[in-house]
Write a protein that holds these residues in place. Structure first.
Motif, PDB file in Angstrom:
ATOM      1  N   GLU A   1       0.252  57.613  28.479  1.00 41.23           N
ATOM      2  CA  GLU A   1       0.944  57.143  29.675  1.00 41.23           C
ATOM      3  C   GLU A   1       1.268  55.666  29.504  1.00 41.23           C
ATOM      4  O   GLU A   1       0.411  54.801  29.703  1.00 41.23           O
ATOM      5  CB  GLU A   1       0.081  57.379  30.918  1.00 41.23           C
ATOM      6  N   ILE A   2       2.490  55.401  29.112  1.00 43.45           N
ATOM      7  CA  ILE A   2       2.958  54.033  28.893  1.00 43.45           C
ATOM      8  C   ILE A   2       4.185  53.819  29.756  1.00 43.45           C
ATOM      9  O   ILE A   2       5.162  54.568  29.653  1.00 43.45           O
ATOM     10  CB  ILE A   2       3.297  53.783  27.412  1.00 43.45           C
ATOM     11  N   GLU A   3       4.132  52.821  30.622  1.00 45.88           N
ATOM     12  CA  GLU A   3       5.252  52.520  31.506  1.00 45.88           C
ATOM     13  C   GLU A   3       6.499  52.219  30.664  1.00 45.88           C
ATOM     14  O   GLU A   3       6.425  51.656  29.579  1.00 45.88           O
ATOM     15  CB  GLU A   3       4.864  51.317  32.382  1.00 45.88           C
ATOM     16  N   ARG A   4       7.652  52.630  31.170  1.00 46.58           N
ATOM     17  CA  ARG A   4       8.860  52.614  30.337  1.00 46.58           C
ATOM     18  C   ARG A   4       9.257  51.224  29.849  1.00 46.58           C
ATOM     19  O   ARG A   4       9.723  51.074  28.714  1.00 46.58           O
ATOM     20  CB  ARG A   4      10.017  53.278  31.076  1.00 46.58           C
ATOM     21  N   ALA A   5       9.119  50.214  30.678  1.00 41.65           N
ATOM     22  CA  ALA A   5       9.458  48.863  30.215  1.00 41.65           C
ATOM     23  C   ALA A   5       8.546  48.446  29.068  1.00 41.65           C
ATOM     24  O   ALA A   5       8.987  47.805  28.108  1.00 41.65           O
ATOM     25  CB  ALA A   5       9.361  47.869  31.370  1.00 41.65           C
ATOM     26  N   GLU A   6       7.286  48.836  29.142  1.00 36.76           N
ATOM     27  CA  GLU A   6       6.352  48.533  28.059  1.00 36.76           C
ATOM     28  C   GLU A   6       6.681  49.364  26.826  1.00 36.76           C
ATOM     29  O   GLU A   6       6.589  48.878  25.686  1.00 36.76           O
ATOM     30  CB  GLU A   6       4.923  48.799  28.496  1.00 36.76           C
ATOM     31  N   LEU A   7       7.087  50.619  27.031  1.00 34.68           N
ATOM     32  CA  LEU A   7       7.454  51.459  25.898  1.00 34.68           C
ATOM     33  C   LEU A   7       8.676  50.885  25.180  1.00 34.68           C
ATOM     34  O   LEU A   7       8.776  50.960  23.950  1.00 34.68           O
ATOM     35  CB  LEU A   7       7.730  52.883  26.381  1.00 34.68           C
TER      36      LEU A   7
ATOM     37  N   LEU B   1      15.727  52.758  30.379  1.00 31.10           N
ATOM     38  CA  LEU B   1      15.753  52.361  31.784  1.00 31.10           C
ATOM     39  C   LEU B   1      17.084  52.625  32.489  1.00 31.10           C
ATOM     40  O   LEU B   1      17.135  52.586  33.728  1.00 31.10           O
ATOM     41  CB  LEU B   1      15.423  50.869  31.912  1.00 31.10           C
TER      42      LEU B   1
ATOM     43  N   HIS C   1      -2.263  53.462  20.240  1.00 31.97           N
ATOM     44  CA  HIS C   1      -2.540  54.082  21.536  1.00 31.97           C
ATOM     45  C   HIS C   1      -3.116  55.495  21.408  1.00 31.97           C
ATOM     46  O   HIS C   1      -3.382  56.145  22.414  1.00 31.97           O
ATOM     47  CB  HIS C   1      -1.257  54.140  22.369  1.00 31.97           C
TER      48      HIS C   1
ATOM     49  N   CYS D   1       4.626  60.277  22.988  1.00 30.72           N
ATOM     50  CA  CYS D   1       3.855  60.058  24.217  1.00 30.72           C
ATOM     51  C   CYS D   1       3.528  61.388  24.896  1.00 30.72           C
ATOM     52  O   CYS D   1       2.388  61.616  25.341  1.00 30.72           O
ATOM     53  CB  CYS D   1       4.617  59.155  25.172  1.00 30.72           C
TER      54      CYS D   1
ATOM     55  N   SER E   1      15.548  48.852  25.986  1.00 28.69           N
ATOM     56  CA  SER E   1      15.495  48.872  27.451  1.00 28.69           C
ATOM     57  C   SER E   1      16.616  49.725  28.016  1.00 28.69           C
ATOM     58  O   SER E   1      16.415  50.494  28.960  1.00 28.69           O
ATOM     59  CB  SER E   1      15.596  47.442  28.004  1.00 28.69           C
TER      60      SER E   1
END
Length: 396
Positions: free
Chosen positions: A142-148, A174, A102, A136, A170
């Motif tokens: 910018e990576i959404e947390r579920a994807e991270l 989360l 990324h 990050c 997770s």
């Protein structure tokens, strides 16, 4: 935090650009269901891993830890590949390897932790997720947390070589304070479930001081057994079992082994049909226990989940066979002392136990557990209160 910043300045000769923290986790219920596409219900602990970091422009990843001062690493980002880094450094290095895709590059990292390693509280995932947030932010990713979380899991599974599910990462990213995280490991969907302890109830984490290492063969063997059972049943995963009784009948019938009073070892080199049936039974019933526990929590009936915790432990002990002597003794002693319930947490074969008890019984429960350990000649366990806390975040 001030100590970490000062240590970073001493180690690297400059101030960090930030400090990030990710918590450990306790899985309230739902063990060995994550890699079976099932349901889990973890919550974040107040204890965790902090990472002070600064960007480097020379393509080098420097890794140091206050808990392993003699084991610093200096690694070229372009040379990172699975199997090239061992020990604790494999976890942050694996994250850098994944995020390299990324645009993340070099960095200087200093790690500090108040989370015991080997206690089954997901210290490796906390390290991964704190590192992921740091990289990050340093590189504007910018990576959404579920994807991270999925990226961090990939780092652990592919780079560090631990065949883990998605739950730990997770939970670290989360979870929110005062809640448990209901996570569907198949769909990736999650939701917050109130976990209100109040003044009358306490959740106690008992570190049995029997350290575990999930890179060992037993954890991988359990996962393989679940995959084999699903394949024999023609299912994508054990999450697809809808009728447990008929499903168990479909596996080849053999005479089951006699029930033993406590922990047992088969000594077998491969799973027989009876072993596979036990694995299936645990996974399916554990998913049901997660759903029942969520219902009780949403009804503000936390005191009633003790039976679910104990049932989970018995299933992990007898059906999945991942408990260990200290965990069994801890649960037995706690229940005799009046605790509402308890179970081993984590992958098994060492680590911690979670005990639900009335607050006014907590001291008595601890004394009973201590006495059980002393009678067996084991080192005294360590205790900490489990308070549902916030997920990973930047603290400086």
């Amino acid at each position: 935090m001030n100590t970490l910043v000062a240590a970073f300045e001493e180690a690297y000769g400059r101030a960090p650009q930030g400090v990030w923290r990710a918590p450990g986790r306790v899985n309230l219920i739902g063990e060995h269901t994550d890699y079976n596409d099932g349901l889990v219900l973890p919550f974040a602990l107040a204890q965790g891993v902090s990472v002070a970091a600064a960007r480097r422009d020379d393509g080098v990843l420097e890794l140091r830890s206050l808990q392993a001062a003699a084991d610093g690493r200096s690694l070229p980002i372009d040379g990172l590949a699975p199997g090239t880094v061992d020990g604790w450094a494999a976890y942050p290095a694996g994250v850098a390897w994944v995020l390299r895709e990324h645009g993340a590059g070099g960095a200087s990292l200093l790690v500090d932790s108040d989370l015991p390693q080997g206690a089954g509280l997901a210290s490796s995932a906390a390290l991964e997720c704190a590192t992921a947030l740091a990289l990050c932010d340093l590189y504007g990713l910018e990576i959404e947390r579920a994807e991270l979380a999925r990226r961090a899991r990939r780092a652990e599974a592919e780079f560090a070589g631990v065949p883990c599910g998605i739950m730990d990462q997770s939970a670290a990213l989360l979870c929110t304070a005062g809640h448990a995280l209901l996570l569907d490991c198949r769909s990736g969907l999650s939701g917050q479930v109130p976990l209100r302890l109040g003044e009358d109830l306490s959740l106690l984490v008992v570190d049995t001081r029997a350290a575990h290492a999930l890179t060992g063969g037993e954890y991988a063997r359990r996962r393989a057994e679940c995959e084999q059972a699903a394949a024999l049943l023609g299912l994508d995963s054990l999450r697809d079992v809808t009728d447990l009784a008929s499903t168990l009948e479909r596996l080849p019938a053999v005479q089951s082994r006699p029930s033993l009073p406590f922990r047992r070892r088969s000594g077998q080199t491969g799973p027989d049909p009876a072993t596979l049936r036990r694995r299936v039974q645990h996974v399916v019933t554990e998913n049901h226990r997660v759903e029942a526990t969520v219902g009780l929590l949403r009804a503000d009936a936390l005191a009633e989940i003790g039976g679910m915790l104990t049932a989970s432990h018995l299933s992990l002990r007898d059906q999945f066979e991942v408990s260990w002597p200290q965990a069994d003794a801890t649960v037995e002693a706690a229940l005799r002392a009046g605790a509402r319930g308890g179970r081993m947490v984590g992958g098994g074969f060492g680590g911690s136990v979670l005990v639900l008890t009335a607050t006014d019984r907590a001291t008595h429960v601890r004394e009973a557990i201590d006495a059980a350990y002393q009678a067996r000649g084991w080192p005294a366990p360590h205790y900490q209160d489990a308070v549902p806390s916030q997920g990973a975040h930047r603290i400086l």
